[in-house]
Write an enzyme that holds these catalytic residues in place. Structure first.
Site, short mmCIF file in Angstrom:
data_model
loop_
_atom_site.label_atom_id
_atom_site.label_comp_id
_atom_site.label_asym_id
_atom_site.label_seq_id
_atom_site.Cartn_x
_atom_site.Cartn_y
_atom_site.Cartn_z
N GLU A 105 -4.86 14.27 -9.65
CA GLU A 105 -5.33 15.48 -10.35
C GLU A 105 -4.83 15.50 -11.80
O GLU A 105 -5.57 15.88 -12.71
CB GLU A 105 -4.90 16.72 -9.57
CG GLU A 105 -5.66 16.87 -8.24
CD GLU A 105 -5.11 17.97 -7.35
OE1 GLU A 105 -5.89 18.88 -7.01
OE2 GLU A 105 -3.91 17.92 -7.02
N GLU A 125 -4.15 15.02 0.66
CA GLU A 125 -3.58 16.31 1.05
C GLU A 125 -3.94 16.68 2.49
O GLU A 125 -3.17 17.33 3.19
CB GLU A 125 -4.10 17.41 0.10
CG GLU A 125 -3.44 17.44 -1.28
CD GLU A 125 -4.03 16.47 -2.26
OE1 GLU A 125 -3.70 16.56 -3.45
OE2 GLU A 125 -4.81 15.57 -1.85
N1 T1G Z 1 6.91 14.55 -2.22
C1 T1G Z 1 8.21 14.37 -1.88
N2 T1G Z 1 8.76 13.19 -1.43
C2 T1G Z 1 7.91 12.16 -1.33
C3 T1G Z 1 6.52 12.27 -1.65
C4 T1G Z 1 6.03 13.53 -2.11
N3 T1G Z 1 4.75 13.70 -2.46
N4 T1G Z 1 5.95 11.06 -1.42
C5 T1G Z 1 6.94 10.24 -0.99
N5 T1G Z 1 8.11 10.89 -0.93
C6 T1G Z 1 9.42 10.32 -0.53
C7 T1G Z 1 9.45 9.89 0.94
O1 T1G Z 1 9.80 10.94 1.76
C8 T1G Z 1 10.53 8.81 0.90
O2 T1G Z 1 11.78 9.47 0.86
C9 T1G Z 1 10.32 8.14 -0.46
O3 T1G Z 1 9.61 9.11 -1.26
C10 T1G Z 1 9.51 6.89 -0.40
O4 T1G Z 1 8.32 7.17 0.30
C11 T1G Z 1 -1.51 20.22 -5.56
C12 T1G Z 1 -0.10 19.88 -3.27
C13 T1G Z 1 3.49 7.33 -2.15
C14 T1G Z 1 2.19 5.92 -0.61
O5 T1G Z 1 0.57 13.05 0.16
O6 T1G Z 1 1.81 8.63 0.91
O7 T1G Z 1 -0.18 16.67 -4.35
O8 T1G Z 1 12.64 8.65 3.01
O9 T1G Z 1 8.86 5.71 2.30
O10 T1G Z 1 5.85 3.55 2.05
O11 T1G Z 1 -3.04 18.75 -4.76
O12 T1G Z 1 5.11 8.01 0.20
O13 T1G Z 1 13.28 7.50 0.90
O14 T1G Z 1 14.10 9.82 1.42
O15 T1G Z 1 6.56 6.74 2.00
O16 T1G Z 1 6.10 2.98 -0.41
C15 T1G Z 1 -0.01 14.45 -2.06
C16 T1G Z 1 2.63 11.13 0.01
C17 T1G Z 1 1.04 15.51 -2.05
C18 T1G Z 1 1.52 11.19 -0.96
C19 T1G Z 1 4.65 5.52 -0.94
N6 T1G Z 1 0.61 13.15 -2.04
N7 T1G Z 1 3.39 9.90 -0.11
O17 T1G Z 1 4.76 4.97 0.32
O18 T1G Z 1 7.32 4.89 0.50
S1 T1G Z 1 0.30 17.10 -1.90
C20 T1G Z 1 0.86 12.55 -0.88
C21 T1G Z 1 2.90 8.74 0.39
C22 T1G Z 1 -0.32 17.43 -3.45
C23 T1G Z 1 -1.67 18.89 -4.91
C24 T1G Z 1 -1.03 18.75 -3.58
C25 T1G Z 1 3.81 7.55 0.31
C26 T1G Z 1 3.50 6.61 -0.88
P1 T1G Z 1 13.00 8.84 1.59
P2 T1G Z 1 7.75 6.13 1.41
P3 T1G Z 1 6.02 3.99 0.65
#
Ligand code: T1G
Ligand code: NAD
Length: 704
Positions: A105, A125
């Site tokens: 976004e 999301e």
């Molecule tokens: N927020 C907080 N922590 C996050 C995070 C996030 N969005 N994404 C990852 N982490 C942390 C995760 O818990 C882990 O922590 C570390 O980062 C590494 O992640 C308005 C509201 C990016 C593909 O849904 O899909 O935007 O365990 O082990 O396998 O529209 O993380 O080390 O303490 O997964 O390499 C939308 C979610 C949010 C993406 C990387 N975004 N993340 O994968 O590493 S909603 C997502 C992922 C939003 C807006 C809305 C994956 C990754 P720790 P990992 P990875």
């Protein structure tokens, strides 16, 4: 700025870098930093264009999920995206890694987008129960079209850079270093006098009003229906539709309202819990205390259902595999079980013949254990028989190199006893895969009494290499998953004996969110597995416990093992995997009730679910009491990835928190009246209700 956003200048080009490892999540400090950076850029006449880029491994991968439900800290992400879009100079998003959710976004708020060819974008999301809340439902369809935008949002899939370019989401792919390419692109735009280009005002992706309406309707009838049980997908369509006929401000407010509604849903809490639980399961004491041993060559003993699946999972992870079977006929079958998986991939265009050949080149079939002399890890998947397994481990003890990790894929047997067949029990662990092992993501890593930390850490390293979700399980009959399965399957068996229709039980479970009911699942796995397990345990079964196999035994005595025999609880026509109720099974149920002197009674859908879940949660609590599972979220991960528990409910222990532990205890107390032995509440549940604690409290305690 903020310490998580820096602004540097390279001549007339400003570079805004987000620095919030590990994934540059768009927390409050990042949002404030981006907003300030745009203010500064607009105020500085020397700056002609700007670039937004992420440091480290990725462009911002979304909003900070940990901020969900917290008091909002301004500026909101939607505001930041619009502030970028309102900039008076062209802003280029330079994308690498995964620009997901709020990250995409932000880039759509930018006027131009360039990406590393290996980069990916997406709006996942839906996977955490919300919708894109910072302009995604407004801006994405304007460049990619309504159908593509909804497909991306409702599937939650990640889109590769090349496809994103063809969809109009990206304008260019970087050639060489991303930042250098982005700077050349920005300078080009300045030279061409190309000003800001607001995505919210573009319409290349959109069709005529009729075409747009048709695409929205198609989404409502199609993909939304497929997203059974999920609340957010329908709201995505509503928000996108609204944006087509309203100002950016009104559309942003409407999208925000839809987002806040999603945030209130229990399934959003279940999905966010599942997200973090999945990532917490590998955080175990042993991994903190020791490094894994080297792991590049593995051995697999047995080329049957599990041995072949495990071999494919290892080959897909880039490992070398030597499979050992009893004799030529068996190893030819084993090889064929492996090869046919890749033949199907070639057939379906998922792999080329060359790729298949390269993978099979890392596979060695054998009937000699001596060929395992240089294996780093050996996984045994032979018949579920203690003597056979101990014989195999005694041989492995002789042929395996010092330091090799020896693992058993047993479903139920005592791994300490298996390890006692070797002189190196400290190198023996349990690696309990789930069928089909090359598909199912769950891997129970079972900890016998003598295993060393680095042997256990090697098991977790294998899981990481195989992209499995590991769960640490202590040693007991059935470990975490099958032990708890035993209890709720028994509760289901008692309900059918007492009057419930097995098909009504299955329907209640499907309505609860399971892909299929327990009787259909039994038919899929094969009723003979449970039958042989009951027969194995007949000698040691306690007489004062109500037997749970009367009806299932009679189905098996008729040779009805489910799909593999065309008949079980259901009847299956050739090639039909859904089946229809088996009228002969219903006769057997009536006979059994008569023989057991049971007057059948009605079971409502609500009662079926209360009993099924109470049995699951109660045994889960006992598994925690005994330390077989270290934290409730590990039990949740086990059932989400190994037993089809609906992800949006977060898993049985999360469900217990949302249903109310007091209600669980009340249900147990109610059922205990009819069968005190089976329904005796776990002391942990009684204590937690007294203290007003939740399983989430235990998760937090385990994480601290
Ligand atoms: N927020 C907080 N922590 C996050 C995070 C996030 N969005 N994404 C990852 N982490 C942390 C995760 O818990 C882990 O922590 C570390 O980062 C590494 O992640 C308005 C509201 C990016 C593909 O849904 O899909 O935007 O365990 O082990 O396998 O529209 O993380 O080390 O303490 O997964 O390499 C939308 C979610 C949010 C993406 C990387 N975004 N993340 O994968 O590493 S909603 C997502 C992922 C939003 C807006 C809305 C994956 C990754 P720790 P990992 P990875
Ligand atoms: P299977 O019968 O399909 O395969 C077992 C293979 O082991 C056979 O091909 C047999 O030839 C081979 N074998 C037997 N003795 C041997 C020996 N001494 N040396 C070499 N090979 C030998 O059984 P399966 O379903 O693959 O189960 C294997 C193990 O995995 C069992 O312990 C089972 O409990 C466990 N398991 C099974 C499942 C499942 O769903 N099938 C799931 C998890 C774990």
């Amino acid at each position: 700025m903020s310490d998580q956003v820096t602004l540097t200048r390279d001549g007339e080009i400003a570079v805004v870098t987000v620095e919030n490892p590990p994934v540059n999540a768009l927390g409050a400090a990042v949002r404030q930093g981006l907003y300030k950076a745009m203010e500064e850029i607009d105020a500085d006449d020397a700056i002609k264009a700007a670039i937004i880029i992420g440091s480290g491994r990725t462009f911002p991968a979304g909003a900070d999920i940990r901020e969900f439900g917290q008091p909002p800290q301004p500026p909101g992400l939607s505001e930041v995206c619009t502030r970028i879009e309102d900039a008076t100079k062209p802003v280029v998003a330079a994308i690498h890694g995964t620009a997901l959710g709020g990250g995409l976004e932000i880039s759509l708020g930018c006027h131009y987008r360039i990406a590393d060819p290996k980069g990916r974008v997406g709006l996942p999301e839906v996977l955490i129960g919300v919708l894109p809340g910072a302009g995604g439902t407004i801006r994405l369809p304007r460049v990619a079209g309504i159908a593509a935008a909804l497909d991306i949002m409702i599937s939650g899939r990640q889109v590769g850079a090349k496809e994103a370019l063809s969809l109009g989401i990206l304008d260019r792919l970087a050639d060489g270093d991303l930042l250098d390419s982005a700077k050349s692109y920005a300078r080009e735009l300045v030279a061409e006098g190309a000003g800001p280009r607001k995505t919210s005002e573009r319409s290349e992706g959109l069709g005529t009003d009729a075409e747009n309406a048709a695409a929205l309707e198609a989404a409502r009838n199609g993909i939304v229906k497929k997203a059974k049980g999920l609340y957010a997908p329908a709201r995505m369509v509503d928000s996108m539709e609204y944006s087509l006929t309203h100002s950016l401000q009104d559309a942003s407010n409407y999208e925000r309202d839809c987002f806040m509604e999603c945030l209130k849903t229990p399934q959003q809490k279940g999905l966010v819990h599942a997200f973090f639980a999945e990532r917490a399961s590998a955080k175990v004491p042993e991994n903190g205390r020791a490094d894994p041993r080297p792991l590049s060559k593995i051995g697999v003993i047995g080329g049957g259902t599990m041995g072949a699946g495990i071999t494919v999972a290892a080959l897909n992870a880039g490992l070398e595999v030597t499979m050992v079977e009893r004799d030529k006929g068996s190893i030819d079958r084993g090889r064929n079980n492996v090869e046919k998986v890749y033949a199907r991939d070639v057939e379906k265009g998922r792999k080329t013949e060359e790729q298949k050949a390269a993978i099979m080149a890392r596979y060695t079939p054998s009937t000699s254990y001596d060929d395992l002399g240089d294996a780093d890890l050996i996984i045994e998947a032979v018949f579920e028989n203690m003597d056979v397994k101990k014989e195999v481990f005694a041989i492995l003890d002789k042929v395996a190199k010092p330091g090799a990790v020896l693992a058993s894929n047993t479903s139920y047997l005592n791994i300490d006893e298996i390890a006692s067949a070797t002189s190196r029990p400290e190198d023996v662990i349990g690696l309990h895969f789930f069928s089909p092992a090359n598909i199912m993501r769950l891997l129970e890593i079972v900890i016998p009494s003598n295993a060393t930390d680095d042997a256990i850490a090697t098991g977790f390293d294998l899981a990481k290499k195989m992209k499995k979700v590991p769960v640490r399980a202590g040693l007991c009959d059935g470990f975490i998953g099958n032990r708890i399965l035993g209890k709720y399957a028994t509760a289901a068996a008692y309900m059918v004996e007492d009057g419930a229709s097995p098909y009504a039980v299955d329907e209640a479970l499907v309505n609860f969110g399971y892909p299929m009911g327990i009787h259909a699942m039994g038919d899929l796995a094969g009723l003979d597995i449970g039958w042989s397990n009951r027969k194995n345990k007949a000698a040691t079964r306690s007489n004062d416990a109500r037997y749970n196999g009367t009806i299932a035994d009679r189905l098996c005595e008729n040779g009805w093992f489910g799909q593999k025999t065309g008949k079980g609880w259901y009847v299956y026509k050739e090639g039909d995997r859904r089946g229809t109720p088996n009228p002969d099974a219903e006769k057997i149920i009536d006979e059994a009730r008569r023989d057991l002197g049971i007057a059948p009674r009605e079971f409502t859908e609500d009662e079926i679910i209360r009993r099924y879940l109470a049995a699951m949660i109660n045994e889960g609590a006992k598994v925690l009491e005994e330390g077989i599972a270290l934290k409730p979220s590990d039990i949740d991960v086990t059932f989400l990835f190994g037993y089809g528990f609906p992800r949006y409910r977060g898993g049985p222990m999360k469900y217990a928190d949302m249903y109310g532990l007091e209600n669980v205890l009340n249900d147990l107390r109610e059922f205990e009246k009819e069968d005190p032995k089976f329904w005796k509440p776990a002391q942990l549940i009684i204590d937690m209700v007294e203290k007003g604690e939740s399983f989430d409290d235990l998760n937090k305690r385990a994480a601290s």
